[in-house]
Design a protein around this motif. Structure first.
Motif, short mmCIF file in Angstrom:
data_model
loop_
_atom_site.label_atom_id
_atom_site.label_comp_id
_atom_site.label_asym_id
_atom_site.label_seq_id
_atom_site.Cartn_x
_atom_site.Cartn_y
_atom_site.Cartn_z
N GLY A 19 0.79 -1.24 0.00
CA GLY A 19 0.00 0.00 0.00
C GLY A 19 0.81 1.27 0.00
O GLY A 19 0.24 2.37 -0.02
N ASP A 20 2.15 1.16 0.03
CA ASP A 20 2.97 2.37 0.07
C ASP A 20 3.45 2.81 -1.31
O ASP A 20 4.33 3.66 -1.44
CB ASP A 20 4.17 2.16 1.00
N GLY A 21 2.85 2.23 -2.35
CA GLY A 21 3.17 2.70 -3.70
C GLY A 21 2.59 4.08 -3.96
O GLY A 21 1.80 4.60 -3.15
N THR A 22 2.96 4.67 -5.06
CA THR A 22 2.45 5.99 -5.45
C THR A 22 1.98 5.92 -6.89
O THR A 22 2.38 5.02 -7.64
CB THR A 22 3.54 7.07 -5.32
N VAL A 46 3.64 -3.16 -8.26
CA VAL A 46 3.12 -4.01 -9.32
C VAL A 46 2.93 -5.43 -8.77
O VAL A 46 3.88 -6.03 -8.26
CB VAL A 46 4.06 -4.04 -10.54
N ILE A 47 1.71 -5.95 -8.86
CA ILE A 47 1.42 -7.26 -8.31
C ILE A 47 0.72 -8.16 -9.32
O ILE A 47 0.12 -7.69 -10.29
CB ILE A 47 0.56 -7.18 -7.03
N ALA A 48 0.81 -9.44 -9.05
CA ALA A 48 0.00 -10.44 -9.77
C ALA A 48 -1.04 -10.95 -8.78
O ALA A 48 -0.76 -11.10 -7.58
CB ALA A 48 0.87 -11.58 -10.26
N LEU A 80 -6.75 1.02 -2.94
CA LEU A 80 -5.35 1.29 -3.27
C LEU A 80 -5.12 1.20 -4.77
O LEU A 80 -4.30 1.95 -5.32
CB LEU A 80 -4.45 0.29 -2.54
N ILE A 81 -5.83 0.29 -5.43
CA ILE A 81 -5.72 0.18 -6.89
C ILE A 81 -6.30 1.43 -7.56
O ILE A 81 -5.69 2.01 -8.47
CB ILE A 81 -6.44 -1.10 -7.38
N LYS A 89 -1.93 3.39 -6.19
CA LYS A 89 -0.82 2.94 -5.35
C LYS A 89 -0.41 1.51 -5.69
O LYS A 89 0.74 1.12 -5.46
CB LYS A 89 -1.20 3.04 -3.88
N ILE A 90 -1.37 0.73 -6.20
CA ILE A 90 -1.11 -0.65 -6.61
C ILE A 90 -1.54 -0.81 -8.06
O ILE A 90 -2.62 -0.34 -8.45
CB ILE A 90 -1.86 -1.65 -5.72
N LYS A 91 -0.72 -1.48 -8.84
CA LYS A 91 -1.07 -1.81 -10.23
C LYS A 91 -1.11 -3.33 -10.36
O LYS A 91 -0.16 -4.01 -10.01
CB LYS A 91 -0.03 -1.24 -11.19
#
Length: 375
Positions: free
Chosen positions: A162-165, A171-173, A198-199, A203-205
């Motif tokens: 959750g700390d992405g920007t 980047v997750i699967a 978050l998506i 913040k999350i892709k």
């Protein structure tokens, strides 16, 4: 809460010990051979061998619980080995073999409908265990709180990623379970409650998202391998739905020497390999579902049905939709607990695994095992 499940009372605050005591109290009267259990025949039909818990935990524990709850009952455990049509044939064999009841862990929720209809025609009651089954009648379903499972998985994933920007999202699967399963639907719903905000915030892709037929770890491995190729190995994490799919994801990461560098989140079932991977740092968590508790609940409901033909209203916490019964299959919902590296000793204290079993091979050199084996 969505229409998938109607709760009569919340189980989120229920303790495992309190629930076990309630089950014991429910079965304390008439549980012996004098209650008519001697000579009854119950078939427990498992779906596959890839979800290890069904073979190593649920089958043996249900058999033992049934003997305690209704002594003299013969329990026959069979496995469809991932073949849903074979499981329908096993139901037919159970009926012709004189089954008084069938405890079914469906290999496929929709193909199982034919099995439910055959059992209904033969007047053989079916208790669903863990997996849902659509298109026919079942007396009850014993299942852990699936939404809570997904929420626990999503909470850990949100904490890790959750700390992405928006400028640099994590980047997750996402590797889901078998498409169409009630569990898969609820796990995703629970995960989404924590991940979707978050998506949407950037913040999350999600680079890859796919279902895993039959919960097969080999298919999960292939899915993650394809995602690694597509992203040129640029994944910050993998979110799964059980320990089997986590193992498949880790196998794919090992192929690129990324195990332990790319977190795998969303384990479930506290499988031996899952616990070992947590200690090795390859897997972040597992949702622990006390198998003994589920086996005892299923045994009690089966005994109730064998004795009275009905499931006690006091045992019903909600309903699981199955496109046949209204409002759904009466369900006994059980609480869950998420485990991390510092809490995996719970499975040892509960007698699921021993430290000797866990601390094998490379795992023996982990700090936890070094400490425990010395003790």
């Amino acid at each position: 809460m969505s229409g998938f499940l109607t709760l009569r009372r919340s189980l989120l605050g229920a303790g495992v010990i309190g629930l076990a005591a309630a089950l014991a109290a429910c079965g304390s009267s008439g549980g012996g051979a004098a209650g008519g259990g001697s000579g009854k025949k119950v078939y427990m039909l498992l779906p596959n061998t890839t979800t290890v818990r069904f073979v190593t935990q649920d089958g043996p524990k249900f058999k033992a619980a049934m003997e305690r709850t209704l002594p003299g009952t013969k329990v026959i455990v069979q496995n469809a080995e991932g073949d849903a049509n074979k499981q329908v044939q096993q139901v037919e064999t159970a009926i012709s073999g004189g089954a008084d009841a069938i405890v079914l862990v469906a290999a496929d929720p929709f193909i199982a409908g034919g099995a439910l209809q055959k059992a209904q025609q033969a007047k053989v009651p079916v208790i669903l265990y863990d997996h849902d089954a659509h298109g026919g009648e079942a007396k009850a379903q014993v299942v852990f709180n699936s939404l809570s499972v997904g929420q626990n998985q999503g909470r850990d994933a949100a904490k890790l990623f959750g700390d992405g920007t928006p400028a640099q999202p994590k980047v997750i699967a996402r590797i889901y379970g078998n498409q169409g399963d009630y569990g898969t639907t609820k796990y995703k719903q629970g995960q989404d409650q924590l991940l979707e905000p978050l998506i949407k915030a950037g913040k999350i892709k999600v680079a890859c998202a796919t279902y895993t037929p039959g919960w097969d770890p080999a298919k999960a491995q292939s899915e993650v391998e394809q995602c690694l190729t597509r992203t040129n190995n640029r994944l910050d994490g993998v979110v799964v739905m059980n320990d089997g799919t986590a193992g498949g994801a880790i196998a794919a990461l090992k192929g690129q020497n990324l195990q332990g560098q790319v977190p795998v989140v969303g384990g479930q079932d506290a499988d031996l390999q899952g616990i070992q991977y947590i200690l090795l740092g390859y897997q972040y968590n597992t949702v622990y579902k006390p198998f003994k508790l589920q086996a005892e609940a299923a045994a009690q409901l089966t005994a109730d049905v064998l004795k009275t033909g009905e499931v006690p209203k006091s045992a019903v916490d909600g309903y699981v939709p199955n496109d046949f019964m209204k409002p759904g299959v009466p369900a006994k919902l059980l609480p869950v607990q998420v485990l991390h590296k510092d809490t995996v000793d719970k499975v040892v204290r509960d007698g699921v695994w021993s430290w000797k079993q866990i601390c094998a091979g490379a795992v023996a050199r982990t700090p936890t095992c070094v400490k425990e084996l010395k003790g």
